[in-house]
Design an enzyme around this catalytic site. Structure first.
Site, PDB file in Angstrom:
ATOM      1  NE  ARG A  20      -4.173  -1.859   0.557  1.00 50.90           N
ATOM      2  CZ  ARG A  20      -4.223  -3.058  -0.204  1.00 50.90           C
ATOM      3  NH1 ARG A  20      -3.219  -3.017  -1.419  1.00 50.90           N
ATOM      4  NH2 ARG A  20      -5.214  -3.857  -0.011  1.00 50.90           N
ATOM      5  CG  HIS A  68      -1.969  -0.470  -7.825  1.00 45.35           C
ATOM      6  ND1 HIS A  68      -2.434   0.444  -6.892  1.00 45.35           N
ATOM      7  CD2 HIS A  68      -2.311  -1.756  -7.354  1.00 45.35           C
ATOM      8  CE1 HIS A  68      -2.738  -0.154  -5.757  1.00 45.35           C
ATOM      9  NE2 HIS A  68      -2.878  -1.340  -6.278  1.00 45.35           N
TER      10      HIS A  68
END
Length: 105
Positions: A20, A68
């Site tokens: 994250r 991502h």
């Protein structure tokens, strides 16, 4: 990860973040990279996504930026979909307490 941690790791260390964006103090990471406290970074997640076009990470020679998707591979669906299917089955049965890989804060 913050400035205190970057100050004690070996200068040959590389920081890799597939978790994250919030797990790292990005300003501290930039300083550590610029000052040679660490050798480099591979980053797949960020505090702000998508990563702004003018963000320093884009132009740093010791940083690899991915979109991502760094955790994906050819077999991802075969491994991930059974977990999703099982969680849907448990959710529909009202068994949310036994769902798989649920993060509870």
């Amino acid at each position: 990860m913050n400035a205190a941690i970057f100050s004690i790791v070996k200068p040959t260390s590389y920081f890799i973040n597939l978790a994250r964006g919030g797990v790292v103090d990005e300003a501290a990471l930039i300083r550590a990279l610029e000052n040679g406290q660490i050798a480099g970074a591979a980053l797949d997640v960020f505090n702000d996504e998508p990563l702004p076009e003018d963000h320093p990470f884009w132009s740093m020679k010791n940083v690899i930026v991915t979109t991502h998707l760094g955790g994906f591979y050819d077999g991802y669906a075969d491994r991930a979909l059974p977990v999703v299917e099982e969680n849907i089955r448990r959710f529909l049965a009202g068994d949310t307490g036994n769902m798989i890989n649920v993060v509870r804060r």
